[in-house]
Every structure is written in C-alpha cells, then in structure tokens.
Design a protein around this motif. Structure first.
Motif, PDB file in Angstrom:
ATOM      1  N   ASP A 110       0.835  -1.202   0.000  1.00  0.00           N
ATOM      2  CA  ASP A 110       0.000   0.000   0.000  1.00  0.00           C
ATOM      3  C   ASP A 110       0.873   1.256   0.000  1.00  0.00           C
ATOM      4  OD1 ASP A 110      -2.146  -1.662   0.122  1.00  0.00           O
ATOM      5  OD2 ASP A 110      -2.420  -1.471   2.296  1.00  0.00           O
ATOM      6  N   CYS A 111       0.388   2.296  -0.639  1.00  0.00           N
ATOM      7  CA  CYS A 111       1.075   3.587  -0.662  1.00  0.00           C
ATOM      8  C   CYS A 111       0.107   4.666  -0.201  1.00  0.00           C
ATOM      9  CB  CYS A 111       1.568   3.914  -2.071  1.00  0.00           C
ATOM     10  SG  CYS A 111       2.808   2.751  -2.703  1.00  0.00           S
ATOM     11  N   ILE A 112       0.636   5.688   0.443  1.00  0.00           N
ATOM     12  CA  ILE A 112      -0.207   6.767   0.942  1.00  0.00           C
ATOM     13  C   ILE A 112       0.557   8.086   0.869  1.00  0.00           C
ATOM     14  CG2 ILE A 112       0.512   6.384   3.340  1.00  0.00           C
ATOM     15  CD1 ILE A 112      -2.344   7.187   4.163  1.00  0.00           C
ATOM     16  N   ILE A 113      -0.157   9.155   0.589  1.00  0.00           N
ATOM     17  CA  ILE A 113       0.460  10.477   0.544  1.00  0.00           C
ATOM     18  C   ILE A 113       0.436  11.083   1.943  1.00  0.00           C
ATOM     19  CG2 ILE A 113       0.324  12.808  -0.394  1.00  0.00           C
ATOM     20  CD1 ILE A 113      -0.926  11.633  -2.889  1.00  0.00           C
ATOM     21  N   THR A 114       1.605  11.356   2.489  1.00  0.00           N
ATOM     22  CA  THR A 114       1.754  12.056   3.758  1.00  0.00           C
ATOM     23  C   THR A 114       2.757  13.184   3.547  1.00  0.00           C
ATOM     24  OG1 THR A 114       3.665  10.810   4.607  1.00  0.00           O
ATOM     25  CG2 THR A 114       1.478   9.819   4.923  1.00  0.00           C
ATOM     26  N   THR A 115       2.882  14.050   4.527  1.00  0.00           N
ATOM     27  CA  THR A 115       3.845  15.137   4.392  1.00  0.00           C
ATOM     28  C   THR A 115       5.265  14.602   4.254  1.00  0.00           C
ATOM     29  OG1 THR A 115       3.876  15.332   6.808  1.00  0.00           O
ATOM     30  CG2 THR A 115       2.446  16.846   5.608  1.00  0.00           C
ATOM     31  N   GLU A 116       5.536  13.420   4.828  1.00  0.00           N
ATOM     32  CA  GLU A 116       6.865  12.830   4.724  1.00  0.00           C
ATOM     33  C   GLU A 116       7.051  12.089   3.406  1.00  0.00           C
ATOM     34  OE1 GLU A 116       9.538  13.184   6.908  1.00  0.00           O
ATOM     35  OE2 GLU A 116       8.175  14.755   7.574  1.00  0.00           O
ATOM     36  N   SER A 117       6.046  11.321   2.978  1.00  0.00           N
ATOM     37  CA  SER A 117       6.205  10.564   1.734  1.00  0.00           C
ATOM     38  C   SER A 117       6.267  11.493   0.524  1.00  0.00           C
ATOM     39  CB  SER A 117       5.084   9.540   1.566  1.00  0.00           C
ATOM     40  OG  SER A 117       3.824  10.162   1.345  1.00  0.00           O
ATOM     41  N   TRP A 120       9.805  12.016  -0.402  1.00  0.00           N
ATOM     42  CA  TRP A 120      10.382  10.914  -1.176  1.00  0.00           C
ATOM     43  C   TRP A 120       9.934  11.012  -2.628  1.00  0.00           C
ATOM     44  CZ3 TRP A 120       8.911   7.165  -4.472  1.00  0.00           C
ATOM     45  CH2 TRP A 120       9.843   6.158  -4.756  1.00  0.00           C
ATOM     46  N   ILE A 121       8.656  11.273  -2.840  1.00  0.00           N
ATOM     47  CA  ILE A 121       8.130  11.364  -4.204  1.00  0.00           C
ATOM     48  C   ILE A 121       8.876  12.436  -4.994  1.00  0.00           C
ATOM     49  CG2 ILE A 121       6.126  11.978  -5.604  1.00  0.00           C
ATOM     50  CD1 ILE A 121       4.352  10.774  -3.412  1.00  0.00           C
ATOM     51  N   MET A 122       9.056  13.603  -4.380  1.00  0.00           N
ATOM     52  CA  MET A 122       9.688  14.714  -5.101  1.00  0.00           C
ATOM     53  C   MET A 122      11.165  14.421  -5.416  1.00  0.00           C
ATOM     54  SD  MET A 122       7.175  16.568  -5.673  1.00  0.00           S
ATOM     55  CE  MET A 122       8.135  17.738  -6.622  1.00  0.00           C
ATOM     56  N   LYS A 123      11.801  13.591  -4.616  1.00  0.00           N
ATOM     57  CA  LYS A 123      13.198  13.223  -4.887  1.00  0.00           C
ATOM     58  C   LYS A 123      13.304  12.161  -5.975  1.00  0.00           C
ATOM     59  CE  LYS A 123      15.152  14.179  -0.298  1.00  0.00           C
ATOM     60  NZ  LYS A 123      15.772  13.556   0.922  1.00  0.00           N
ATOM     61  N   ASN A 124      12.249  11.359  -6.140  1.00  0.00           N
ATOM     62  CA  ASN A 124      12.344  10.195  -7.018  1.00  0.00           C
ATOM     63  C   ASN A 124      11.420  10.237  -8.229  1.00  0.00           C
ATOM     64  OD1 ASN A 124      14.128   8.066  -5.442  1.00  0.00           O
ATOM     65  ND2 ASN A 124      12.837   9.098  -3.929  1.00  0.00           N
ATOM     66  N   VAL A 125      10.603  11.276  -8.339  1.00  0.00           N
ATOM     67  CA  VAL A 125       9.658  11.357  -9.449  1.00  0.00           C
ATOM     68  C   VAL A 125      10.393  11.549 -10.779  1.00  0.00           C
ATOM     69  CG1 VAL A 125       9.335  13.870  -9.295  1.00  0.00           C
ATOM     70  CG2 VAL A 125       7.487  12.419 -10.197  1.00  0.00           C
ATOM     71  N   TYR A 145       9.892   2.218   0.509  1.00  0.00           N
ATOM     72  CA  TYR A 145      10.077   3.394   1.362  1.00  0.00           C
ATOM     73  C   TYR A 145       9.245   3.263   2.630  1.00  0.00           C
ATOM     74  CZ  TYR A 145       9.020   8.041   3.169  1.00  0.00           C
ATOM     75  OH  TYR A 145       8.806   9.100   4.004  1.00  0.00           O
ATOM     76  N   PHE A 146       7.993   2.819   2.506  1.00  0.00           N
ATOM     77  CA  PHE A 146       7.121   2.688   3.670  1.00  0.00           C
ATOM     78  C   PHE A 146       7.583   1.561   4.589  1.00  0.00           C
ATOM     79  CE2 PHE A 146       4.425   4.859   0.580  1.00  0.00           C
ATOM     80  CZ  PHE A 146       3.944   5.891   1.355  1.00  0.00           C
ATOM     81  N   ASP A 147       8.226   0.540   4.017  1.00  0.00           N
ATOM     82  CA  ASP A 147       8.727  -0.559   4.839  1.00  0.00           C
ATOM     83  C   ASP A 147       9.892  -0.118   5.712  1.00  0.00           C
ATOM     84  OD1 ASP A 147       6.892  -2.302   3.774  1.00  0.00           O
ATOM     85  OD2 ASP A 147       8.266  -3.130   2.272  1.00  0.00           O
ATOM     86  N   ALA A 151       6.786   7.197   7.778  1.00  0.00           N
ATOM     87  CA  ALA A 151       6.320   8.154   6.768  1.00  0.00           C
ATOM     88  C   ALA A 151       5.374   9.208   7.317  1.00  0.00           C
ATOM     89  CB  ALA A 151       5.637   7.402   5.624  1.00  0.00           C
ATOM     90  N   PHE A 152       5.241   9.286   8.644  1.00  0.00           N
ATOM     91  CA  PHE A 152       4.271  10.201   9.229  1.00  0.00           C
ATOM     92  C   PHE A 152       4.973  11.268  10.054  1.00  0.00           C
ATOM     93  CE2 PHE A 152       1.744   6.849   7.819  1.00  0.00           C
ATOM     94  CZ  PHE A 152       0.457   7.313   7.683  1.00  0.00           C
ATOM     95  N   SER A 153       4.707  12.524   9.725  1.00  0.00           N
ATOM     96  CA  SER A 153       5.290  13.653  10.437  1.00  0.00           C
ATOM     97  C   SER A 153       4.507  13.923  11.717  1.00  0.00           C
ATOM     98  CB  SER A 153       5.247  14.910   9.557  1.00  0.00           C
ATOM     99  OG  SER A 153       3.891  15.319   9.386  1.00  0.00           O
ATOM    100  N   GLU A 154       4.952  14.915  12.484  1.00  0.00           N
ATOM    101  CA  GLU A 154       4.254  15.284  13.712  1.00  0.00           C
ATOM    102  C   GLU A 154       2.807  15.683  13.407  1.00  0.00           C
ATOM    103  OE1 GLU A 154       4.771  18.160  17.598  1.00  0.00           O
ATOM    104  OE2 GLU A 154       5.805  18.658  15.752  1.00  0.00           O
ATOM    105  N   LYS A 155       2.596  16.414  12.315  1.00  0.00           N
ATOM    106  CA  LYS A 155       1.232  16.821  11.975  1.00  0.00           C
ATOM    107  C   LYS A 155       0.369  15.608  11.665  1.00  0.00           C
ATOM    108  CE  LYS A 155      -1.471  19.785   8.898  1.00  0.00           C
ATOM    109  NZ  LYS A 155      -2.468  18.765   8.593  1.00  0.00           N
ATOM    110  N   ASP A 156       0.924  14.638  10.912  1.00  0.00           N
ATOM    111  CA  ASP A 156       0.170  13.429  10.604  1.00  0.00           C
ATOM    112  C   ASP A 156      -0.208  12.702  11.888  1.00  0.00           C
ATOM    113  OD1 ASP A 156       0.474  13.751   7.804  1.00  0.00           O
ATOM    114  OD2 ASP A 156       2.491  12.920   7.936  1.00  0.00           O
ATOM    115  N   VAL A 157       0.752  12.634  12.813  1.00  0.00           N
ATOM    116  CA  VAL A 157       0.501  11.914  14.059  1.00  0.00           C
ATOM    117  C   VAL A 157      -0.551  12.616  14.897  1.00  0.00           C
ATOM    118  CG1 VAL A 157       1.532  11.164  16.237  1.00  0.00           C
ATOM    119  CG2 VAL A 157       2.787  10.870  14.100  1.00  0.00           C
TER     120      VAL A 157
END
Length: 290
Positions: A110-117, A120-125, A145-147, A151-157
């Motif tokens: 599974d993949c999910i968009i978070t502030t942290e992921s 990664w996307i912007m570095k590898n797109v 990457y998720f493994d 992938a969750f920042s303070e805001k996500d948490v």
C-alpha cells in the motif's frame, strides 16, 4: 451507505463500500477468495473495527483511519510497475499537498500520501517521456520506502492515531461478532502506549538526530545509559532506575531508526525468537536449554 469489513486470508483486512470495484477489480480477488467480517452503516465503527481486527489478526495496521482517507481526487493511474500523476513535475508538490491521505494499492504494498512521503516522491519522481504534463514513480521503490521509514510527520501523528505495524498476533477465535466488538472496545481510544515510539521519533527528527546522527555514537550513548541504569539499581534508587530504563529505550528507538529498522520490528523479532524457548532460572538469570 453500507461499509464492509472484508478479510483476504493471510493477506489483509480492509474496509470498502464497493466490494466489486475495490476488492475484485482493483485487487483481483473473486468473492470466494475473501470473507465479509462485518457490515455497518457507521463509518466510525467500521474505521476502528478495521484497525482493531488488523492488529488482532497480525496484519499491517493502517496508519490512517478509513474515514479520514481521501478519495482519488488526482485521478492517478496505477499500473503494475508505476504510479502516474496527472501533472508536470513542477506542479506535483502542490497537488500532493492537496491530497494528503490519498491511499492506493500496488503489487508491492500500500502507498499513501503524507507530508513525509511527499519528500520521497519529489526526490524520485520522473517526467514521462511521452507527455511532459505527466510524471511517475516506481511502485516497488515507493512501497519499500514505507517498509523502511516512518512516513508520518508530527502533523500526521497529531491528526491521526499513529499505530505502528504489529505482527504475530493471534487470530480471533470464538463468536465473530463479539470478537469484533471486543477489538473495537479495546482499540477505539485515540492513542495507545505503543505510540510513544512515534513521539520519540518525532522528537529526534525535529532535533536533527536522524539527519546528522550516527549509529556508532548512538551505540556508545546506549552503553552510557546502561551504565547509569546499573548504578541506579545498585543504589536501589527507584526514580533513577525508571529514568535510566526509559533513557535506554529512547536511545534504542533512535538507534533502530538510524539502522533503517524500527524498535517495534526489533522487539517483535526478539520475542519471536524467545517465545517458545525453554530453560530454567539459575542465580537470578534465565538459562535456556541447549
């Protein structure tokens, strides 16, 4: 609207309001290959029940509650190898920020968009060679990457309950409905004790420990904290014992992260090693049988 909590044996537990589209078309499972654990019109109940049952069955526990997920506003295109975004690279970050919480399945996980992921996307797109108005990432790399990362920042948490992946739980037995309700009752609180590891990682990340830290220096820090804990035990200083053990756990949490693993994974692996071990006590120490 009816929400279905479905179970694909040995694979996953999920929630959907459209079994045909979500489970059969997107994931490729025929009706005889999965079971419906529960049907409800209460999305809050379905969301907490899904997570509780994932934990009880020993599956990956979703980081974001079902009722907090966003629909596919971006109209991404997921193929066997790639996920394509319908915009040029220079506009992608803004689009991703508008779709935090968007989740999708790939063959690799599974993949999910978070502030942290997003980082990664912007570095590898990569820009599409056929259409400069589209860009993509490789599914396998993104899933890995998720493994290997939190992938969750303070805001996500703060926005979501941040339960970590748990493995090795026993499958529920007995009456199914009672089991589901017991699971929900047990896990419906907003945060659990295991979330303290996320708090530690957030604290360390904010202070640059993961950007500039080194596993070797953390290992030496652990030796220092263990020494202080031993001295507290010899002095029978209970407050210092508690403080020392806590400090050791904090250092171990950060050491695990710097070594591209997690304290939860290390602990679970250790438990799986010892859970069936037999032995005896000898001078205050457990000695395993040869």
């Amino acid at each position: 609207m009816t929400y279905y909590i479905y179970h694909i044996p040995e694979k996953k537990i999920g929630v959907t309001c459209d079994l045909e589209n979500r489970v059969t078309k997107q994931q490729g499972y025929e009706p005889h290959e999965y079971e419906i654990l529960e049907e409800t019109e209460d999305i809050e109940y379905a969301s907490h029940a899904e997570r509780a049952l994932q934990e009880m069955y020993g599956y990956k526990v979703d980081r974001v509650l079902y009722n907090k997920l966003k629909c596919n506003n971006m109209r991404i295109n997921v193929t066997e190898q790639t996920t394509t975004f319908p915009c040029p690279v220079n506009k992608l970050k803004g689009q991703l920020m508008d779709n935090i919480g968007l989740e999708w399945d790939t063959e690799f996980g599974d993949c999910i968009i978070t502030t942290e992921s997003i980082k990664w996307i912007m570095k590898n797109v990569k820009e599409s060679m056929y259409n400069t108005e589209r860009c993509y990432v490789y599914n396998k790399a993104f899933a890995r990457y998720f493994d290997n990362n939190d992938a969750f920042s303070e805001k996500d948490v703060m926005d979501q309950y941040s339960g970590k992946t748990l493995t090795g739980a026993l499958s529920p037995t007995g009456d199914k409905q009672n089991t589901i309700q017991e699971a929900v009752d047990c896990c419906s609180h907003v945060r659990c004790e295991c979330a303290v590891f996320d708090d530690i990682r957030i604290w360390a990340d904010q202070r640059g420990l993961y950007d500039k830290g080194d596993p070797k220096t953390q290992a030496l820090k652990l030796v220092e904290e263990v020494g202080e804990t031993c001295r507290a035990i010899l002095k029978q200083d209970e407050p210092e014992i508690v403080d020392g053990i806590g400090d050791c756990v904090v250092v171990l949490t950060n050491l695990a992260h710097l070594c591209d693993t997690s304290i939860e994974e290390c602990t679970r692996n250790a438990y799986n090693e010892i859970k069936n071990r037999k032995g005896r006590m000898n001078n205050g120490t457990f000695k395993k049988d040869d």
